[in-house]
Each structure stands twice: as structure tokens, then as C-alpha cells.
Design a protein around this motif. Sequence first.
Motif, PDB file in Angstrom:
ATOM      1  N   ARG A   1       9.061   0.373  15.124  1.00  0.00           N
ATOM      2  CA  ARG A   1       8.645   1.382  15.848  1.00  0.00           C
ATOM      3  C   ARG A   1       8.482   2.177  14.299  1.00  0.00           C
ATOM      4  O   ARG A   1       8.263   3.670  14.719  1.00  0.00           O
ATOM      5  CB  ARG A   1      10.418   1.386  16.343  1.00  0.00           C
ATOM      6  N   LEU A   2       8.962   1.818  13.222  1.00  0.00           N
ATOM      7  CA  LEU A   2       8.631   3.057  11.520  1.00  0.00           C
ATOM      8  C   LEU A   2       7.103   3.225  11.653  1.00  0.00           C
ATOM      9  O   LEU A   2       6.956   3.809  10.737  1.00  0.00           O
ATOM     10  CB  LEU A   2       9.817   2.411  10.466  1.00  0.00           C
ATOM     11  N   VAL A   3       6.159   1.858  11.454  1.00  0.00           N
ATOM     12  CA  VAL A   3       4.981   1.364  10.787  1.00  0.00           C
ATOM     13  C   VAL A   3       4.466   1.352  11.875  1.00  0.00           C
ATOM     14  O   VAL A   3       4.503   0.303  13.313  1.00  0.00           O
ATOM     15  CB  VAL A   3       5.275   0.257  10.538  1.00  0.00           C
ATOM     16  N   LYS A   4       3.462   2.252  12.679  1.00  0.00           N
ATOM     17  CA  LYS A   4       2.949   2.461  13.596  1.00  0.00           C
ATOM     18  C   LYS A   4       1.526   2.140  13.598  1.00  0.00           C
ATOM     19  O   LYS A   4       0.683   1.907  15.240  1.00  0.00           O
ATOM     20  CB  LYS A   4       3.222   3.647  14.556  1.00  0.00           C
ATOM     21  N   ARG A   5       1.259   2.331  12.090  1.00  0.00           N
ATOM     22  CA  ARG A   5      -0.383   2.053  12.397  1.00  0.00           C
ATOM     23  C   ARG A   5      -0.792   1.908  11.281  1.00  0.00           C
ATOM     24  O   ARG A   5       0.339   1.795  10.204  1.00  0.00           O
ATOM     25  CB  ARG A   5      -1.426   3.284  12.081  1.00  0.00           C
ATOM     26  N   PRO A   6      -1.548   0.975  10.747  1.00  0.00           N
ATOM     27  CA  PRO A   6      -1.655  -0.073  10.113  1.00  0.00           C
ATOM     28  C   PRO A   6      -2.433   0.564   8.907  1.00  0.00           C
ATOM     29  O   PRO A   6      -2.375   2.663   8.604  1.00  0.00           O
ATOM     30  CB  PRO A   6      -3.227  -0.856  10.324  1.00  0.00           C
ATOM     31  N   PHE A   7      -2.117   0.085   7.145  1.00  0.00           N
ATOM     32  CA  PHE A   7      -2.429   0.749   6.047  1.00  0.00           C
ATOM     33  C   PHE A   7      -4.127   0.647   5.596  1.00  0.00           C
ATOM     34  O   PHE A   7      -4.387  -0.057   6.263  1.00  0.00           O
ATOM     35  CB  PHE A   7      -1.520  -0.353   5.276  1.00  0.00           C
ATOM     36  N   ARG A   8      -4.590   1.244   5.231  1.00  0.00           N
ATOM     37  CA  ARG A   8      -4.909   1.465   4.161  1.00  0.00           C
ATOM     38  C   ARG A   8      -6.208  -0.207   3.567  1.00  0.00           C
ATOM     39  O   ARG A   8      -4.001  -0.481   3.360  1.00  0.00           O
ATOM     40  CB  ARG A   8      -7.033   1.878   3.582  1.00  0.00           C
ATOM     41  N   ALA A   9      -6.667  -1.092   3.677  1.00  0.00           N
ATOM     42  CA  ALA A   9      -7.277  -1.667   2.762  1.00  0.00           C
ATOM     43  C   ALA A   9      -6.481  -2.031   1.157  1.00  0.00           C
ATOM     44  O   ALA A   9      -5.365  -2.908   0.726  1.00  0.00           O
ATOM     45  CB  ALA A   9      -8.727  -2.696   2.921  1.00  0.00           C
ATOM     46  N   ASP A  10      -6.582  -0.681   0.534  1.00  0.00           N
ATOM     47  CA  ASP A  10      -6.414  -1.157  -0.441  1.00  0.00           C
ATOM     48  C   ASP A  10      -4.973  -0.894  -0.835  1.00  0.00           C
ATOM     49  O   ASP A  10      -3.913  -1.391  -2.028  1.00  0.00           O
ATOM     50  CB  ASP A  10      -7.603   0.375  -1.522  1.00  0.00           C
ATOM     51  N   VAL A  11      -4.101  -0.551   0.205  1.00  0.00           N
ATOM     52  CA  VAL A  11      -3.072   0.536  -0.294  1.00  0.00           C
ATOM     53  C   VAL A  11      -1.632  -1.038   0.609  1.00  0.00           C
ATOM     54  O   VAL A  11      -1.092  -1.730  -0.524  1.00  0.00           O
ATOM     55  CB  VAL A  11      -2.471   0.851   1.016  1.00  0.00           C
ATOM     56  N   SER A  12      -3.007  -2.485   1.729  1.00  0.00           N
ATOM     57  CA  SER A  12      -2.292  -2.901   1.028  1.00  0.00           C
ATOM     58  C   SER A  12      -2.432  -3.957   0.638  1.00  0.00           C
ATOM     59  O   SER A  12      -1.222  -4.804   0.443  1.00  0.00           O
ATOM     60  CB  SER A  12      -2.733  -3.639   2.569  1.00  0.00           C
ATOM     61  N   GLN A  13      -2.985  -4.101  -0.227  1.00  0.00           N
ATOM     62  CA  GLN A  13      -3.274  -4.971  -0.970  1.00  0.00           C
ATOM     63  C   GLN A  13      -3.281  -5.007  -2.512  1.00  0.00           C
ATOM     64  O   GLN A  13      -2.481  -5.640  -3.606  1.00  0.00           O
ATOM     65  CB  GLN A  13      -4.829  -5.294  -2.223  1.00  0.00           C
ATOM     66  N   GLY A  14      -2.600  -3.227  -2.445  1.00  0.00           N
ATOM     67  CA  GLY A  14      -1.347  -3.088  -3.548  1.00  0.00           C
ATOM     68  C   GLY A  14      -0.026  -2.999  -4.166  1.00  0.00           C
ATOM     69  O   GLY A  14       0.408  -2.699  -4.435  1.00  0.00           O
ATOM     70  N   LEU A  15       0.462  -3.527  -2.395  1.00  0.00           N
ATOM     71  CA  LEU A  15       1.804  -3.504  -2.036  1.00  0.00           C
ATOM     72  C   LEU A  15       1.928  -5.155  -2.029  1.00  0.00           C
ATOM     73  O   LEU A  15       3.346  -5.154  -2.606  1.00  0.00           O
ATOM     74  CB  LEU A  15       2.056  -2.446  -1.042  1.00  0.00           C
ATOM     75  N   PHE A  16       1.426  -5.890  -1.321  1.00  0.00           N
ATOM     76  CA  PHE A  16       1.391  -7.273  -0.353  1.00  0.00           C
ATOM     77  C   PHE A  16       1.313  -7.986  -0.780  1.00  0.00           C
ATOM     78  O   PHE A  16       1.471  -9.031  -0.450  1.00  0.00           O
ATOM     79  CB  PHE A  16       1.961  -7.311   0.357  1.00  0.00           C
ATOM     80  N   GLN A  17       0.468  -7.801  -1.941  1.00  0.00           N
ATOM     81  CA  GLN A  17       0.130  -9.137  -2.490  1.00  0.00           C
ATOM     82  C   GLN A  17       1.098  -9.669  -3.957  1.00  0.00           C
ATOM     83  O   GLN A  17       1.259  -8.756  -4.620  1.00  0.00           O
ATOM     84  CB  GLN A  17      -1.803  -9.125  -2.834  1.00  0.00           C
ATOM     85  N   TYR A  18       0.681 -11.296  -4.427  1.00  0.00           N
ATOM     86  CA  TYR A  18       2.229 -10.733  -4.946  1.00  0.00           C
ATOM     87  C   TYR A  18       1.629 -10.373  -6.513  1.00  0.00           C
ATOM     88  O   TYR A  18       2.536 -10.663  -7.111  1.00  0.00           O
ATOM     89  CB  TYR A  18       1.934 -13.350  -5.695  1.00  0.00           C
ATOM     90  N   ASP A  19       0.628 -10.957  -6.699  1.00  0.00           N
ATOM     91  CA  ASP A  19       0.827 -10.478  -8.209  1.00  0.00           C
ATOM     92  C   ASP A  19       0.608  -8.872  -8.270  1.00  0.00           C
ATOM     93  O   ASP A  19       1.172  -8.188  -9.245  1.00  0.00           O
ATOM     94  CB  ASP A  19      -0.937 -10.357  -8.390  1.00  0.00           C
ATOM     95  N   ALA A  20       0.061  -8.483  -7.368  1.00  0.00           N
ATOM     96  CA  ALA A  20       0.293  -6.707  -6.766  1.00  0.00           C
ATOM     97  C   ALA A  20       1.949  -6.553  -7.071  1.00  0.00           C
ATOM     98  O   ALA A  20       2.767  -5.418  -7.228  1.00  0.00           O
ATOM     99  CB  ALA A  20      -0.065  -5.947  -5.698  1.00  0.00           C
ATOM    100  N   PHE A  21       2.891  -7.439  -6.165  1.00  0.00           N
ATOM    101  CA  PHE A  21       4.075  -7.373  -6.676  1.00  0.00           C
ATOM    102  C   PHE A  21       5.183  -7.652  -7.305  1.00  0.00           C
ATOM    103  O   PHE A  21       5.758  -6.563  -8.552  1.00  0.00           O
ATOM    104  CB  PHE A  21       4.935  -8.323  -5.185  1.00  0.00           C
ATOM    105  N   LEU A  22       4.731  -7.974  -8.373  1.00  0.00           N
ATOM    106  CA  LEU A  22       4.421  -8.303 -10.367  1.00  0.00           C
ATOM    107  C   LEU A  22       4.568  -7.000 -10.807  1.00  0.00           C
ATOM    108  O   LEU A  22       4.667  -6.673 -11.507  1.00  0.00           O
ATOM    109  CB  LEU A  22       4.272  -9.111 -11.170  1.00  0.00           C
ATOM    110  N   ARG A  23       3.398  -6.339 -10.638  1.00  0.00           N
ATOM    111  CA  ARG A  23       2.264  -5.259 -11.629  1.00  0.00           C
ATOM    112  C   ARG A  23       3.312  -3.977 -11.689  1.00  0.00           C
ATOM    113  O   ARG A  23       3.934  -3.305 -12.213  1.00  0.00           O
ATOM    114  CB  ARG A  23       1.375  -5.011 -10.906  1.00  0.00           C
ATOM    115  N   ASN A  24       3.477  -3.487  -9.686  1.00  0.00           N
ATOM    116  CA  ASN A  24       4.394  -3.015  -9.587  1.00  0.00           C
ATOM    117  C   ASN A  24       5.848  -3.024 -10.715  1.00  0.00           C
ATOM    118  O   ASN A  24       6.880  -2.469 -10.030  1.00  0.00           O
ATOM    119  CB  ASN A  24       4.495  -2.985  -7.972  1.00  0.00           C
ATOM    120  N   LEU A  25       6.546  -4.553  -9.844  1.00  0.00           N
ATOM    121  CA  LEU A  25       7.761  -4.039 -10.977  1.00  0.00           C
ATOM    122  C   LEU A  25       8.066  -3.963 -12.152  1.00  0.00           C
ATOM    123  O   LEU A  25       8.502  -2.791 -12.431  1.00  0.00           O
ATOM    124  CB  LEU A  25       8.831  -5.631 -10.469  1.00  0.00           C
ATOM    125  N   GLY A  26       6.911  -4.490 -13.189  1.00  0.00           N
ATOM    126  CA  GLY A  26       6.567  -4.333 -14.099  1.00  0.00           C
ATOM    127  C   GLY A  26       6.333  -2.101 -14.474  1.00  0.00           C
ATOM    128  O   GLY A  26       6.755  -2.105 -15.247  1.00  0.00           O
TER     129      GLY A  26
END
Length: 453
Positions: free
Chosen positions: A300-325
Motif C-alpha cells: 500500500r505504501l510502495v505502489k510502483r517499482p523502483f528504477r533499476a539503479d535505485v533498486s541495485q543501490g539499496l537492496f544488494q548486500y554490497d550496496a547495503f554495506l556501502r550505505n552503512l559506511g
Amino acid sequence: MPVVAPPSPSDQDLRAAVVSLKSIHPTLGIAKIHALLLETHPDWIVSEKRTKKALQSEGLTLQSSQSTAQSASGSGVSNIFPSSKLIPNLDISKYSTKIEVKHFNKKKGKGLVAKEKILAGTPVWKEDPYVVAAEWEIYDLQQSGQACSFCTTPFSSTTTTSLITSCVASCHARFCNRLCRDRSARTHPLLCPVQNPASIPLLQWARKAEWMALHALACMTSRVMTLCQDSKDSKDVKVAEEEWRIVTSFATLSMEDRAKYHFHKAENQPDSDSWQETFKLYMQAFRVPPTLQDQKKLARLVKRPFRADVSQGLFQYDAFLRNLGKMSLNLEAHGGLYVLHSHLNHSCKPNISIRHLDQRTALSRITAISMRDIEPGEELFITYVNPTMSVEQRRDELEQWGFGRCECARCVKEEREEIEAKSHVVGEGGDEDLLKFSQADLERELKIGLGVI
């Protein structure tokens, strides 16, 4: 008539252009980025070789990244350092007319310099946070409805209670007024225990571990997911592109790279198992809730998909570690993530102080104040470390985050004084303290920044 040669962009303009294109199309290689560059700027004359050089200077080519890592591992010396990007078309004038952004080099990245003389004690700019992960004392007040869940301002006897309003979903969150509640719509819904109960375990873990960077990443993810959903509306597309450019501009050093190349200097080793378990909670909160009921609420909150670069930049494990840093590197001491503040580089003898002066109306708003006169062209600095520590301690803490050996004027001076003091002690055969110096002003500055005085 003489033939006018087609214009060739400056290095700064070219770097800004390729950063913008790469942030929008992160998976494209050099050749395709070059083709897009010429299509976007048909009046420019730029060779593919120059485009490649501009991409490499910003650390945006796989080859550049790999060679750096190989060099570091092969030599036994860390060459991995935080990387940052310019934000194309960032309007500095909305913050201040006294400063401008400057790109120094690949290692140092960007910074802020004075455009005119700034007198000591001048408020250079004020800034509200991009997101804020409140200090835990304030966070607990938010959880109990005793502080604004948007601007973090605690409610007191002087608060106008008639203006206080609650979350539309009737969770614990309360806000100073409707303006704060409306502004919170960019982050709160996906962190709301009623609207997205799948986020509860992640936030509980962040609180238990007192992991401010994780809490900040949850807030940033909520904002990006809200504003960067795919859309055909040109206004929505523009907002999404601007948001993602900001997110990708913050200085970044992966937790994995920090552990591999720098964390051996620290007392506590990172736990990769904890990263993996935390990533599972993160994915359950924002991507794959564990129950069907929670999945429906998230949908209900996320009604549309994300752009590919946004999805990769948030939900891949290596991206998660980069974002924590990224969160750990850029958070201000009280938990705010600020766009302009993130441009400030370090000095052990800073010329800018960051204060929270609007404590009764907007606690999370910062004011940057000059500590001394700053000349035109001079860079603005804050301190990343406790300025009362010794030169060895300061350098060690900075090296843990890949900033390298600090060679600011203060460190060089104190190192020389320590060497001279040691030589004197050895020569005299005494056992007195090697070095004594007063840091009263810097100690006071630290306490002010931390809200102690």
C-alpha cells in the motif's frame, strides 16, 4: 569569416556532467556514457579518452576501482579511501552566498571554500537535515510521544499543546504541528509500526545495538523509496533523479573495505555475521516482509517499482554495506545527515563550528558559525574527531576511516614538538611529561558541539 571552433568543456563541467549521467545510468560503460554525453551536450567536443579520464577521476569505472584494491592488497598499504561526488546543479545560494563548492582531487574529493571574507562569529548558513536519526535519548522521547518525530524537538511546558498533532495511522508518533507531520510523509510511513510493521524488528535491533548509522540508513531508505518510485510524471521523475544524485554524492567507504584495509587499527573488530543478519532485517522491513499481511501493508505504501539503479543501490548486500559506511561517515554528531554539511572536510584546528541553536523550535536544524576570520578562497573545516586527543590518537581515529595520515598544521606542529620533547628528555635523562599544552578552546568547542554546554 573566421571559423569558430566548437567549445570544449572545462574539466569541472565535464566531471559534473559524467557524474550526473553515471548516477542516472550506473550500469553503462565508458563508451555508452560518452555517447550519452555527446547526445546531452551536442555543442561539446569531447573525446572518449577524455570522458574515460573524467570517469576515472571520480572513481566511476570498474577498472579504476579494481586496480586501487589490487594495489592496496598487493602492497600491504591501504589505498582505499572514502569517495564522494559533486551534486550537479546544487544551488548553494539557497544556503549562503558566502561560500562555494570546490572539487580538489580524487582522494580529497569535494569541499567548501569562502567566496568572500567571513568574519569570526558569523552564521555562515543554516540547514535542516536530509534525514535525521535522533540521539537515543531523543529517540526514546519520540517513541513515547514526548518529542517531535520529525524535527526531534522535545515537548516541554512551553510547547503549544494545541498545535501538537499525531500520526495519521495512530501510532506513537507525535509532531510539533501539521507542518512537521506533513514533512514527515517522506520518511515516517515506511518506519511507522502501524503502516509498515515489518520495520519493527529492524528498528528494535538498531535501538538495542545503539547503531545510529543503521537507524539513519533506515530513514534514508524510507525517503528514497517514497520519492524514487518509477513514474511517467515528469515532475516525479525529476524529483527522483535529484534525490538519487544527492544520495550517491555523500562520501562513501564500504564497511567491508573499512574492515579489510583500515579496521585493524581499531580496538573492536566488525562482525560480518552481524552485517548479514542485519541485512536480512533490512530486506524484511523494506523489500520482502515475512508475512502476507505485512506484504500487503508494504504494497500500500510502495505502489510502483523502483528504477533499476535505485533498486541495485539499496537492496544488494554490497550496496547495503556501502550505505552503512556512508551513514557512519556523514552523520553529524547528533544524528543528522545534511547535504551541505557533508561537504565539509576535516582539520584538527577547525574554522567552522556546528551548533544546534533552534532548540525550542527545530532541534535538528544546524547553524554553521565561523570560529575565526576566514579569507576568500580559504577552505572551511570542521573536526571529525575529539580535538582534545593527542596527535597520535587523532591520526589513528582518522586512519580507521581511510582518511590517511592527518598532516594538518596542528598535527605537524604537535608531532614536531613531541619529537623535540623526547629528544630533550633523552638528553637530560629526566622522566617528566613529554608534552603539555592547553586545548581549552577546542575542548570547549567539542562540548558545545555535543550539547554538553
